[in-house]
Write a protein that holds these residues in place. Structure first.
Motif, PDB file in Angstrom:
ATOM      1  N   PRO A  38     -35.966 -76.646  72.648  1.00 48.19           N
ATOM      2  CA  PRO A  38     -36.046 -78.103  72.567  1.00 48.19           C
ATOM      3  C   PRO A  38     -35.067 -78.665  71.538  1.00 48.19           C
ATOM      4  O   PRO A  38     -34.840 -78.065  70.485  1.00 48.19           O
ATOM      5  N   GLY A  39     -34.477 -79.786  71.844  1.00 46.98           N
ATOM      6  CA  GLY A  39     -33.601 -80.485  70.901  1.00 46.98           C
ATOM      7  C   GLY A  39     -32.507 -79.600  70.349  1.00 46.98           C
ATOM      8  O   GLY A  39     -31.841 -78.884  71.081  1.00 46.98           O
ATOM      9  N   GLU A  40     -32.359 -79.651  69.041  1.00 49.68           N
ATOM     10  CA  GLU A  40     -31.321 -78.872  68.350  1.00 49.68           C
ATOM     11  C   GLU A  40     -31.851 -77.556  67.790  1.00 49.68           C
ATOM     12  O   GLU A  40     -31.156 -76.861  67.048  1.00 49.68           O
ATOM     13  N   HIS A  41     -33.083 -77.178  68.125  1.00 53.60           N
ATOM     14  CA  HIS A  41     -33.668 -75.941  67.600  1.00 53.60           C
ATOM     15  C   HIS A  41     -32.850 -74.729  68.021  1.00 53.60           C
ATOM     16  O   HIS A  41     -32.353 -74.662  69.148  1.00 53.60           O
ATOM     17  N   GLN A  73     -29.722 -69.268  70.730  1.00 50.02           N
ATOM     18  CA  GLN A  73     -29.313 -70.669  70.771  1.00 50.02           C
ATOM     19  C   GLN A  73     -28.889 -71.025  72.185  1.00 50.02           C
ATOM     20  O   GLN A  73     -29.735 -71.349  73.000  1.00 50.02           O
ATOM     21  N   ASN A  74     -27.625 -70.977  72.486  1.00 53.34           N
ATOM     22  CA  ASN A  74     -27.150 -71.385  73.803  1.00 53.34           C
ATOM     23  C   ASN A  74     -26.993 -70.233  74.779  1.00 53.34           C
ATOM     24  O   ASN A  74     -27.199 -70.395  75.968  1.00 53.34           O
ATOM     25  N   ARG A  75     -26.619 -69.093  74.294  1.00 52.51           N
ATOM     26  CA  ARG A  75     -26.284 -67.965  75.159  1.00 52.51           C
ATOM     27  C   ARG A  75     -27.345 -66.862  75.083  1.00 52.51           C
ATOM     28  O   ARG A  75     -27.137 -65.828  74.445  1.00 52.51           O
ATOM     29  N   PHE A  76     -28.445 -67.090  75.732  1.00 57.56           N
ATOM     30  CA  PHE A  76     -29.486 -66.065  75.858  1.00 57.56           C
ATOM     31  C   PHE A  76     -30.103 -66.200  77.234  1.00 57.56           C
ATOM     32  O   PHE A  76     -29.992 -67.232  77.882  1.00 57.56           O
ATOM     33  N   VAL A 110     -35.563 -67.857  61.055  1.00 57.69           N
ATOM     34  CA  VAL A 110     -35.059 -69.126  60.528  1.00 57.69           C
ATOM     35  C   VAL A 110     -34.750 -70.059  61.691  1.00 57.69           C
ATOM     36  O   VAL A 110     -34.120 -69.647  62.668  1.00 57.69           O
ATOM     37  N   ASP A 111     -35.195 -71.312  61.572  1.00 57.08           N
ATOM     38  CA  ASP A 111     -34.791 -72.377  62.487  1.00 57.08           C
ATOM     39  C   ASP A 111     -34.065 -73.407  61.638  1.00 57.08           C
ATOM     40  O   ASP A 111     -34.682 -74.297  61.051  1.00 57.08           O
ATOM     41  N   PRO A 112     -32.727 -73.279  61.525  1.00 55.77           N
ATOM     42  CA  PRO A 112     -31.981 -74.169  60.639  1.00 55.77           C
ATOM     43  C   PRO A 112     -31.994 -75.633  61.073  1.00 55.77           C
ATOM     44  O   PRO A 112     -31.736 -76.513  60.253  1.00 55.77           O
ATOM     45  N   ALA A 113     -32.314 -75.911  62.318  1.00 58.33           N
ATOM     46  CA  ALA A 113     -32.339 -77.300  62.790  1.00 58.33           C
ATOM     47  C   ALA A 113     -33.383 -78.130  62.054  1.00 58.33           C
ATOM     48  O   ALA A 113     -33.224 -79.332  61.900  1.00 58.33           O
TER      49      ALA A 113
END
Length: 160
Positions: A38-41, A73-76, A110-113
């Motif tokens: 979700p979102g930027e997570h 993040q994006n590539r999984f 860690v979820d840096p978002a």
């Protein structure tokens, strides 16, 4: 607290570690059920590569014999979450790989978002915390905020 506290017959440290790792499982389970973050997570997950139940490609275990950090993040793809761990597909230098990681092997999440982190104390045979290199799986660069806010660190060292 007193220095002469008696040893506990209840394994509080294990119970708390298990509960905190369940947070990771629940978060990953939400991502599995929706099929996306979700979102930027996005997540940095650090784990012991030699821990029982870890199944990663040989070239990764040779490069990271102790510990590595992956980025979701994006590539999984093919994220599957079970009661005791998860598996996920990631790309390393344009090569796809399937990783199986038990929650018991995780040492950091860690979820840096949203500036959220959980750190689990994992010690080597000598009892020292180990340093590690990032796995460098294919992902956009995102730097976690390291100001310490929203970080839960559990240390069950006893004074003797």
């Amino acid at each position: 607290m007193q220095d002469d506290m008696p040893d506990s017959l209840i394994p509080y440290d294990e119970i708390v570690q298990e509960a905190l790792r369940a947070v990771v499982g629940r978060v990953l389970g939400e991502v599995e059920s929706t099929g996306r973050l979700p979102g930027e997570h996005h997540f940095y997950i650090t784990f012991k590569t030699g821990a029982a139940g870890v199944d990663i490609p040989r070239h990764l275990s040779e490069r990271f014999p102790d510990e590595m950090t992956i980025v979701i993040q994006n590539r999984f793809w093919d994220l599957k979450v079970a009661e005791d761990g998860f598996e996920v597909g990631l790309s390393f230098n344009q090569m796809p790989a399937k990783l199986v990681i038990p929650f018991s092997a995780i040492t950091g999440f860690v979820d840096p978002a949203v500036n959220f982190a959980l750190q689990f104390q994992a010690q080597s045979d000598e009892g020292d915390l180990q340093d590690h290199e990032e796995a460098e799986n294919d992902h956009p660069v995102a730097e976690p905020v390291e100001d310490g806010s929203n970080v839960v660190s559990v240390d069950f060292s006893r004074k003797k």
